[in-house]
Design an enzyme around this catalytic site. Structure first.
Site, short mmCIF file in Angstrom:
data_model
loop_
_atom_site.label_atom_id
_atom_site.label_comp_id
_atom_site.label_asym_id
_atom_site.label_seq_id
_atom_site.Cartn_x
_atom_site.Cartn_y
_atom_site.Cartn_z
N PHE A 75 54.16 21.18 65.68
CA PHE A 75 52.99 21.86 65.88
C PHE A 75 53.11 22.99 65.12
O PHE A 75 53.89 23.56 64.59
CB PHE A 75 52.82 21.98 67.27
CG PHE A 75 53.76 22.89 68.03
CD1 PHE A 75 53.54 24.35 67.79
CD2 PHE A 75 54.96 22.36 68.40
CE1 PHE A 75 54.47 25.26 68.41
CE2 PHE A 75 56.02 23.26 68.96
CZ PHE A 75 55.68 24.79 68.89
N PHE A 77 53.07 26.68 64.99
CA PHE A 77 53.95 26.53 63.85
C PHE A 77 55.32 26.61 64.56
O PHE A 77 55.99 27.31 64.50
CB PHE A 77 53.90 27.98 62.99
CG PHE A 77 52.44 28.10 62.47
CD1 PHE A 77 52.03 27.53 61.52
CD2 PHE A 77 51.48 28.86 63.07
CE1 PHE A 77 50.77 27.50 60.85
CE2 PHE A 77 49.98 28.97 62.79
CZ PHE A 77 49.75 28.27 61.67
#
Lengths: 156, 549
Positions: A75, A77
């Protein structure tokens, strides 16, 4: 059309090399099992990962016979989970998908290198024979903090 | 043929010069972005005015890879068509200006959106990163504009064919038609992606986008794009360089055959960019790997033809020994030196390309700085140096000025600076890429991980190379300004080589476009039909858009 004798020799040599190289690549991939990841369709709803197996339980699962399954969500970050401990010599089947944009999953100093695409699951098997702390990085631009996106695989 | 160089029609030279100068304007802006990027990656992490690293990266990619190249290529193709077929007709010239207007509107619009941070999606704009819808609309202007210029070239060509029945088209124009045909067929992929997927989705008319399909359509275009950069450089190598050295073209028919092979094998190969991706069967990936490798054949033909030209010419001047002919080449002539160095560096660049496109080797280098190093060697060295070399005679030929000995020296200095810069930058990128350093990533040490810390010296070397290259950009711009003010007089010639006496006439089959486009369509259908049907029939739920920057 006339082709110069030396040019013919040059082309015969080049095309033979091409044939040899493609044979090596083809045999490596399809007979010796060094195929790239992702040769399949395995779709998934990126918004329902928390209720879809195997991504409802991210992390390492033992399958038996020294074989494991690593289920990972990328995802912006980061990755879920962000550390995985792997026993030395284990064969790990990676299943990986994204909950938002396209990411990368590259394990430095190995041949593990996968694109992580939302809506698709990427698969790759790898056997860890060297102990150590492997750095995993996102190698596809995914947004403002792309450069901090990482996780670790600890093999011991 | 006449010995005095033919002057260009003023209206033609205005059109061509507009394209060339806009190309170098983009090179300057893209160069500034590149310099800043290199410095950030090398560790000097302070960008002015709150500009983001990825914003710069987007601007650099768009301005260099799309704008500089496309404008230069269209200008160069128009110049050669006007030189070999005669002054442009009214309609092709108007289409050229229409194309210029549309592309410039699109480019300026897209650049403004990038600077406003509304389209920090890099030049590959991978969904589901969602830029402002107007960014995608701007891209449509750029692509449609380039189509207009392509139609202009086709029209001029058809008119010439009608007036010269049974005659073989001049080689330059033949190659220009092949290049533009390839561009038109290849851009259909990205046009479909932008018009039918990204625009409706970014305006919110549909909620989700099929990501795998969008990436496939992008790469259907994305690989031929690199051949769109390369073929005009090949045109210079085949048609211009033999004349510059005072020799003749080795074989006209084989040159044409190699271009037809590039047309056939540059499009149905996009999957080799998606080897590490889910959703595409490995059998289809392999089919496209095989087709990708077929370009080795025309590449080897090109290499043979060029070096045969050099050797024949050197020997005709009395060169002795195996490599004595090398010394007879005009090393002090920038029109030869810059493209020749580009040509020479294309040998390692092409070899690197084979690694990238390999079914399994790709896993080592995929998305690492190796890939960035690769295209800085192909596009930013081979192609760019060839374009620089062209500029040194094209601008004087267009403006009726003389290429002075001083300009030759400045040009050679610029070429050497460029080579040194690329040696540092591309060399370090290749090396550190093999060690695993990712591309398209801002400065980071990954929490001081020892592997990542090892990459740092290479990143510093990249920054040094980038700085040298920026000096090269500035010197190139200085050279262009000097060229525009060079003394008037005997205008510089537009070098078009004649074919060697021994060469045969090209077969008429080579200009049966229906046959070649037909074969190409069959290859595309073979390579894409089944996997794309699979993507359409099992689309999954699709992805919503995200703005993560």
């Amino acid at each position: 059309m006339h082709i110069h004798r030396l040019e013919k020799l040059w082309l015969v040599f080049g095309i033979s090399m091409l044939a040899v190289f493609l044979t090596v690549v083809g045999v490596g991939a399809f007979a010796l099992g060094m195929e790239p990841p992702g040769g399949h369709r395995h779709t998934v709803d990126p918004e329902k990962l928390s209720t879809t197996a195997p991504f409802d339980k991210p992390g390492l699962q033992r399958l038996g016979n020294g074989e494991y399954e690593a289920n990972i969500i990328a995802f912006a970050f980061g990755y879920k989970p962000d550390v995985i401990e792997i026993p030395l010599g284990a064969k790990v089947n990676f299943n990986i998908t994204s909950s938002d944009v396209v990411h990368g999953f590259q394990v430095v100093n190995t041949t593990i290198n996968m694109m992580v695409v939302p809506g698709e699951v990427n698969h790759l098997a790898y056997t860890f024979t060297e102990p150590g702390e492997y750095l995993v990085i996102c190698n596809e631009y995914c947004g403002a903090a792309h450069e901090v996106m990482m996780m670790k695989l600890i093999v011991k | 043929m006449d010995n005095l160089p033919k002057p260009f029609d003023r209206r033609d030279s205005a059109l061509i010069l507009a394209h060339i100068l806009f190309a170098f304007f983009a090179l300057f802006l893209g160069g500034v972005a590149g310099l800043l990027q290199g410095l950030v990656r090398g560790g000097a992490n302070a960008l002015p005015f709150g500009i983001g690293y990825y914003q710069l990266l987007t601007a650099h990619g768009v301005l260099m890879a799309l704008v500089f190249t496309t404008y230069f290529i269209i200008g160069f193709l128009y110049s050669g068509v006007a030189r070999t077929l005669g002054t442009l007709l009214g309609l092709p010239r108007r289409l050229g200006w229409l194309g210029f207007g549309l592309m410039t509107t699109g480019t300026l619009w897209a650049t403004v959106l990038i600077l406003l941070n509304k389209a920090t999606v890099l030049y590959t704009f991978y969904a589901p990163l969602k830029a402002s819808p107007w960014f995608y609309v701007a891209l449509v202007f750029v692509v449609v504009g380039s189509w207009m210029s392509g139609f202009g070239i086709f029209m001029q060509y058809r008119y010439w064919k009608v007036l010269h029945p049974g005659q073989t088209t001049p080689l330059f124009t033949f190659m220009a038609v092949v290049t533009m045909a390839m561009w038109l067929i290849a851009t259909l992929g990205v046009a479909i992606e932008v018009l039918f997927q990204l625009i409706p989705w970014s305006f919110g008319w549909v909620e989700t986008v099929n990501v795998v399909l969008s990436r496939t359509l992008f790469w259907y275009f994305g690989h031929p794009l690199v051949y769109f950069w390369l073929l005009p450089a090949y045109m210079c190598w085949y048609v211009v360089i033999p004349k510059v050295i005072g020799g003749r073209l080795f074989s006209d028919a084989l040159a044409r055959l190699s271009f037809l092979m590039f047309l056939l094998f540059s499009i149905p190969v996009g999957f080799h960019h998606q080897l590490m991706e889910p959703g595409i069967s490995n059998v289809w990936k392999f089919v496209q790997v095989v087709l990708t490798f077929m370009v080795v054949i025309p590449s080897l033909m090109t290499a043979f033809s060029l070096f045969a030209t050099f050797e024949m010419h050197g020997r005709s001047l009395g060169a002795k020994g195996l490599f004595g002919w090398l010394r007879k080449l005009p090393w002090k002539d920038v029109r030869f030196f810059a493209p020749f160095m580009g040509m020479l560096l294309f040998i390692p660049a092409g070899a690197g390309g084979l690694i990238n496109a390999s079914h399994e080797l790709n896993a080592i280098v995929h998305n690492t700085l190796w890939v960035t190093g690769h295209f800085h060697l192909t596009v930013a060295t081979s192609v760019a140096l060839t374009f620089f070399g062209i500029t040194y005679w094209l601008i004087p030929a267009l403006t009726g000025r003389t290429l002075t000995p001083r300009m030759h020296r400045l040009g050679i200095a610029q070429t050497v600076i460029w080579l040194v810069g690329m040696l540092f930058m591309s060399g370090s990128m290749h090396t550190v890429g093999l060690l695993g350093s990712p591309r398209r990533t801002s400065f980071t040490t990954y929490q001081d991980h020892p592997d990542a810390v090892l990459w740092m010296p290479y990143h510093v070397a990249m920054a040094v190379g980038g700085t040298i290259l920026f000096v090269g950009v500035l010197l190139m711009l200085f050279n262009i300004v000097t060229l525009l003010r060079a003394p008037k007089g005997r205008p510089e010639e537009f070098p078009i080589a004649e074919v060697s006496d021994a060469a045969e006439k090209a077969p008429a089959l080579f200009e049966r476009w229906g046959v070649w486009v037909g074969i190409l369509v069959v290859l595309i259908l073979v390579a894409y039909t089944i996997p794309v049907m699979d993507m359409l029939n099992h689309p999954g739920v699709g992805a919503k858009g995200f703005k993560t920057w």
